[in-house]
Design a protein around this motif. Sequence first.
Motif, PDB file in Angstrom:
ATOM      1  N   TRP A   1       7.532  -4.997  -3.630  1.00 21.24           N
ATOM      2  CA  TRP A   1       7.698  -4.154  -5.004  1.00 21.24           C
ATOM      3  C   TRP A   1       6.185  -3.390  -4.979  1.00 21.24           C
ATOM      4  CZ3 TRP A   1      11.269  -2.787  -7.919  1.00 21.24           C
ATOM      5  CH2 TRP A   1      12.523  -3.536  -7.904  1.00 21.24           C
ATOM      6  N   SER A   2       5.295  -3.695  -4.269  1.00 26.60           N
ATOM      7  CA  SER A   2       4.217  -2.839  -4.387  1.00 26.60           C
ATOM      8  C   SER A   2       4.126  -1.579  -3.306  1.00 26.60           C
ATOM      9  CB  SER A   2       2.725  -3.581  -3.812  1.00 26.60           C
ATOM     10  OG  SER A   2       2.665  -4.767  -4.296  1.00 26.60           O
ATOM     11  N   TRP A   3       5.020  -2.113  -2.461  1.00 31.67           N
ATOM     12  CA  TRP A   3       5.251  -0.826  -1.635  1.00 31.67           C
ATOM     13  C   TRP A   3       6.211   0.170  -1.998  1.00 31.67           C
ATOM     14  CZ3 TRP A   3       6.989  -3.284   3.506  1.00 31.67           C
ATOM     15  CH2 TRP A   3       5.581  -3.698   4.529  1.00 31.67           C
ATOM     16  N   ILE A   4       7.319  -0.419  -3.045  1.00 31.97           N
ATOM     17  CA  ILE A   4       8.076   0.300  -3.679  1.00 31.97           C
ATOM     18  C   ILE A   4       7.386   1.130  -4.827  1.00 31.97           C
ATOM     19  CG2 ILE A   4      10.170   0.695  -5.038  1.00 31.97           C
ATOM     20  CD1 ILE A   4      11.156  -1.714  -3.771  1.00 31.97           C
ATOM     21  N   LEU A   5       6.423   0.637  -5.474  1.00 29.13           N
ATOM     22  CA  LEU A   5       5.917   1.204  -6.636  1.00 29.13           C
ATOM     23  C   LEU A   5       4.319   1.952  -6.159  1.00 29.13           C
ATOM     24  CD1 LEU A   5       6.268  -1.445  -9.193  1.00 29.13           C
ATOM     25  CD2 LEU A   5       7.655   0.545  -9.094  1.00 29.13           C
ATOM     26  N   ASN A   6       4.209   2.032  -5.086  1.00 27.62           N
ATOM     27  CA  ASN A   6       3.007   2.586  -4.443  1.00 27.62           C
ATOM     28  C   ASN A   6       3.078   4.005  -5.022  1.00 27.62           C
ATOM     29  OD1 ASN A   6       1.027   3.810  -3.141  1.00 27.62           O
ATOM     30  ND2 ASN A   6       1.090   2.590  -1.381  1.00 27.62           N
TER      31      ASN A   6
ATOM     32  N   PRO B   1       5.208  11.425  -1.480  1.00 27.41           N
ATOM     33  CA  PRO B   1       4.600   9.994  -2.457  1.00 27.41           C
ATOM     34  C   PRO B   1       4.958   9.161  -1.099  1.00 27.41           C
ATOM     35  CG  PRO B   1       6.215  11.354  -3.705  1.00 27.41           C
ATOM     36  CD  PRO B   1       6.077  12.239  -2.382  1.00 27.41           C
ATOM     37  N   ILE B   2       4.236   8.311  -1.179  1.00 32.12           N
ATOM     38  CA  ILE B   2       4.212   6.956  -0.226  1.00 32.12           C
ATOM     39  C   ILE B   2       5.140   6.010  -0.792  1.00 32.12           C
ATOM     40  CG2 ILE B   2       3.261   5.504   1.022  1.00 32.12           C
ATOM     41  CD1 ILE B   2       0.615   6.754   0.706  1.00 32.12           C
ATOM     42  N   GLY B   3       5.187   5.714  -2.191  1.00 31.04           N
ATOM     43  CA  GLY B   3       6.084   4.701  -2.582  1.00 31.04           C
ATOM     44  C   GLY B   3       7.376   4.966  -2.524  1.00 31.04           C
ATOM     45  N   LEU B   4       8.219   4.100  -2.428  1.00 32.96           N
ATOM     46  CA  LEU B   4       9.636   4.577  -2.491  1.00 32.96           C
ATOM     47  C   LEU B   4      10.318   4.944  -3.731  1.00 32.96           C
ATOM     48  CD1 LEU B   4      11.129   4.147   0.174  1.00 32.96           C
ATOM     49  CD2 LEU B   4      12.217   2.083  -0.646  1.00 32.96           C
ATOM     50  N   LEU B   5       9.874   4.528  -4.926  1.00 37.70           N
ATOM     51  CA  LEU B   5      10.139   5.000  -5.976  1.00 37.70           C
ATOM     52  C   LEU B   5       9.839   6.278  -6.513  1.00 37.70           C
ATOM     53  CD1 LEU B   5      11.866   4.229  -8.699  1.00 37.70           C
ATOM     54  CD2 LEU B   5       9.771   3.612  -9.895  1.00 37.70           C
TER      55      LEU B   5
ATOM     56  N   VAL C   1       7.474  11.219 -11.673  1.00 39.81           N
ATOM     57  CA  VAL C   1       6.450  10.342 -10.745  1.00 39.81           C
ATOM     58  C   VAL C   1       5.323  10.050 -11.410  1.00 39.81           C
ATOM     59  CG1 VAL C   1       5.072  10.951  -8.546  1.00 39.81           C
ATOM     60  CG2 VAL C   1       7.530  11.628  -8.405  1.00 39.81           C
ATOM     61  N   HIS C   2       4.875   8.719 -11.158  1.00 41.76           N
ATOM     62  CA  HIS C   2       3.822   8.079 -11.974  1.00 41.76           C
ATOM     63  C   HIS C   2       3.189   7.022 -11.356  1.00 41.76           C
ATOM     64  CE1 HIS C   2       2.498   7.399 -15.962  1.00 41.76           C
ATOM     65  NE2 HIS C   2       2.503   6.219 -15.904  1.00 41.76           N
ATOM     66  N   ASN C   3       1.935   6.849 -11.753  1.00 43.78           N
ATOM     67  CA  ASN C   3       0.990   5.803 -11.122  1.00 43.78           C
ATOM     68  C   ASN C   3       1.502   4.556 -11.753  1.00 43.78           C
ATOM     69  OD1 ASN C   3      -0.073   6.969 -13.317  1.00 43.78           O
ATOM     70  ND2 ASN C   3      -1.968   6.295 -12.722  1.00 43.78           N
ATOM     71  N   TRP C   4       2.639   3.870 -11.313  1.00 39.05           N
ATOM     72  CA  TRP C   4       3.277   2.954 -12.021  1.00 39.05           C
ATOM     73  C   TRP C   4       2.138   1.536 -12.308  1.00 39.05           C
ATOM     74  CZ3 TRP C   4       7.337   4.327 -14.099  1.00 39.05           C
ATOM     75  CH2 TRP C   4       8.037   5.445 -13.563  1.00 39.05           C
ATOM     76  N   LEU C   5       1.723   1.344 -11.239  1.00 39.52           N
ATOM     77  CA  LEU C   5       0.654   0.372 -11.105  1.00 39.52           C
ATOM     78  C   LEU C   5      -0.620   0.176 -11.547  1.00 39.52           C
ATOM     79  CD1 LEU C   5       2.104  -1.767  -8.019  1.00 39.52           C
ATOM     80  CD2 LEU C   5       2.407  -2.535 -10.572  1.00 39.52           C
ATOM     81  N   SER C   6      -1.246   1.565 -11.694  1.00 40.70           N
ATOM     82  CA  SER C   6      -2.556   1.632 -12.105  1.00 40.70           C
ATOM     83  C   SER C   6      -2.717   2.354 -13.347  1.00 40.70           C
ATOM     84  CB  SER C   6      -3.255   2.496 -10.885  1.00 40.70           C
ATOM     85  OG  SER C   6      -2.503   3.411 -10.435  1.00 40.70           O
ATOM     86  N   ASP C   7      -1.453   2.569 -13.851  1.00 39.93           N
ATOM     87  CA  ASP C   7      -1.657   2.850 -15.386  1.00 39.93           C
ATOM     88  C   ASP C   7      -1.633   1.881 -16.290  1.00 39.93           C
ATOM     89  OD1 ASP C   7       0.256   5.675 -17.297  1.00 39.93           O
ATOM     90  OD2 ASP C   7      -1.548   4.141 -17.990  1.00 39.93           O
ATOM     91  N   PRO C   8      -2.673   1.429 -17.245  1.00 37.36           N
ATOM     92  CA  PRO C   8      -2.646   0.315 -18.095  1.00 37.36           C
ATOM     93  C   PRO C   8      -1.298   0.436 -18.947  1.00 37.36           C
ATOM     94  CG  PRO C   8      -4.584   1.429 -18.236  1.00 37.36           C
ATOM     95  CD  PRO C   8      -3.870   2.357 -17.702  1.00 37.36           C
TER      96      PRO C   8
END
Lengths: 288, 432, 304
Positions: free
Chosen positions: C128-133, C141-145, C158-165
Amino acid sequence: MNLTLPNRYQVIRGVKTSLTHLFLLTVAATCLFPLFWMVRSSLMSNQTIFTDKSLVPAQMYFHNYVTAWTQGNFGIYFLNSVIYTVSVVVGIVLVSSLAAYAFSRLQFWGKNAFFYMFIAAMMIPLPGSFVPLTVLMNKLHLVNTRLGYILCMINVGLSLSILLFKTFFDKIPSDLEDSARIDGCSKLGIWWHVALPLARPAIAVVVIFNALNVWNEYILATLLLSDKALMPLQRGLMVFQGSHSVDYPVLMAGLTIAAAPIIIVYLFMQDQIVKGALRERSSITEFL
Amino acid sequence: MKRTIALVLSICLVMVVGCAQRTGDLNKIVIWHWMTDRDTAFQELARRYEQQTGVKVVFELYAPSDVYSHKIVASAQAKILPDIFGILHKKHIVAEFIKSGVVADLTTDFNADGKAWRNSLFPRALAVNQFEADNPYGVAPGIYGVPIDVTNIQMLYNKALLAKAGVTEPPQTYEEFLDVAQALYRVGIEGFVSGWGELWMVECFASNYAFNIMGEDKVMATHRGEVPYTDPDWIAVFDLFKRLVDHHALIEGVVTKANKYAEQDFALERAAFAFNGSWCVNVYHEMNPELDYGVMLPPRVNMDRPMRIWGGAGSSFVVNDLSLRKDKAIAFLKWLTAKEQQVFLAEKTKNLPANRTALSSIPQVLADFAAAMDDTTHPSVWPLNEDPQVVEVFDKGLQSIIIGEKTPAQVAAEVQKAKAARMQKQQKRSQM
Amino acid sequence: MSKRSALAGFKVNFENFLFVLPAVAIFAVFYIYPFYEIFNLSLHEWNGISLTKQFIGFDNFRELFQDAVWWFSMKNALYITFIALTFQNVLAFALAMACDREIRLKGFYRMIFFIPPVLSEIVVGLIWSWILNAGQQGGEPIGLLNFALDRFGFPNLVHNWLSDPKTALTCIAVVHSWKGFGWGFVIFLAGFQTIDRQLYEAAKVDGAGFWDSFWNVTIPMMLPVIMVVIILTILGSMQAFVLILSMVGQGLVYHTEVPVTRILFAMTGSSRFGYACTMGVTFGGILIVVSYFLNLMSKRMKQA
């Protein structure tokens, strides 16, 4: 020619079925995708795994599976995982169903207290328990032995299994037991011949749950076991996750190998859920 | 049905019980380690040692490193530690291990034969394992561990990506670095990546610049509580991170990246700069052998002071003082740090050897890393370390500056508040 | 009461107790003893290794109640649990209901839905980190999503899913639910199988439509199973942490901290074993209180 248009009821039913299928298929796709991704990555090489975004890799490196098996010493680890899983599952089913039957059907001093004790244990995680646990196991000469690890893992799944069994035992109509008792069955006999067969779905759930827990467990194994010959499969997988360089394709291959047996166990068990339910329905109709 | 179950149960029982305890073999040394990347090399060395001396050496790997740490702590309590192991904790915990009597004092062995063993190794590597006289931990002075490799953490730059932005020389000052980052941003290349999802890496970067801006003495004074974190010099340190953000120098999601993923990003040419340790050479080589990169010290802010980077022993082993095979264990470690074995390890794992004479056959990039060994420092060799809880507030504060949640002044105030609270608590505890 | 019947009563009591004896014995050794040690340690200041432990009474507990980070991490865990209780369990329930009827490919679906729980959390976090990269390489974009969003015409999503609080914790909660719904599915399915078909037929004869039979037959019969799943979900979600570590590391300030990561930090980061034990005991206490209230609620609902 007599063309009958589908009536309203059939149309609604058709739409309902299609929507249901659409819903199920969408969810299934999200479940399948990561597995598919895992297998696909396992067939690539370390160079192409990041750059190639295609769904099916052009060049397939089946050799990764062989590497995973040999480099990871999977042979002995696989055997250990199987031993641990089978022993723990058998142990838990016996111990927890006995206890759950007693909680559900028998009376004894302190019954409620003991039951709530088990439930409370589920709630209180014991981080750091590995320290007193190691000291204790060492005193009992159980550290670095298969028996010690198995007993530990039985304890891990005990509370939940007791809860699951009790929930299902509570639903069994007592007429069946009464008739068995009239026939001269001992309490243990009722447990073995009446309660357990009826709780087949519960047994299946307990088996699946504990099998999965033991199969995927590695922290306790690493802490309590020191001999390489006693280690389970998950420890072998850790070897592929170096602190810096990770050989992703081989790791994915190893993970696929590790996931396969437990899926097979599940397939067999979920079959039992259906069989058990059918049997129960027929036994209930016999009484009515 | 009953019979099958009985059969299965009895088989299980047999397999379970049929695993007797190992008897202690005086000619066998057991070593517990966590270095997944070096396990194969270790196994080979163990084989060679047995051939040469007849002593059997068993390397057992427990990964990942936090699980390894837990195992060491639990085994210490149960008193079942092996002959040789590593302590992955901070120095004050190492001191506790020593005080509880499970770590052997190796000073005499190091000083034997006119300090032969001692002089063959990098002094900085030994310093990490050493306790000086008057150390604040209450440990008898001496050398307690054996470093088997050295490392330091510097900045790396991708020559090809820099060329794309029209930069031919790596930046020499922090201002130049920020300008280069801007230039990269304009041509759509990410500037800087580091494993800042791991708190210690953020701390390392900040610490290096703290030493550069205000010097070691002032940093130590802050640890003692004499200088507040709201001092302008500290605010300048916090401000560095803000300026990185303002100049679009950081890669997307840098605060959630474990070092592993930061290494991937640099190896796959997604960023032009990296902040990483000498172990990265091996990683980059495996992921992208064609990578054209160089090593440099982090560009200075204050040109009057030197840039001090973190470095010293990469991995070290200690000897179990309660082991019956202590002498054999020490002999093995001496062999392991001898030139031939160090050269082997350096070639196989591309890490810097701890033995000074083994630098012959390492790749050029590693040699560039090694050149800076004398500029290194490390929390383990500082006279006083900051309280870990204050350090956490410090590191998390830096992260919040990076994601734009707080300003440097706010973070400085928070860290100082935490520091004051901890100092108060320590006073109360010592009075209890 | 004659002596003989009292003795007989005692004998029966003891016989019944023997049923739970194996469980209680194992439990006493492997749980109660460590629990006693942990509780004891929570009253001390100890770094995990030194020979001396400093007894400080309830000082750790006092400190914990004022620890803002701890309560913030508890709030994060509650958020994940909330998403799990709603999204995960409703999904599992709906899927189990859909699969209970006689439809085609039932076995296939049952197999597929159990795949996420089978995968270890490390794999799930990795994939999932790959997907949400959220990174970019060469403008793509690298991440699949993000890649899919960009490719299929939603570049502004397109968003920085895992690094936006704001989105990180939700993403983690969704992935956690994705991984967990298979369990609810299996347990609900087993529960559905034990509902007598004749009840539904009787309801239909009485003229009940879909929703009527749902509220009057399905839910009441499934209530004990639903309670079990709710309790399990709460326990599992409150204690989730491996997924977080593998998706965002220690990062994103305190936005992705949960109680277990705080306990780990106290154990390994600041080496305050006693404080870590305090956290564990407090955490357990809170969970017990929550389940007690849930139990009360379910008893009330049964009476209604």
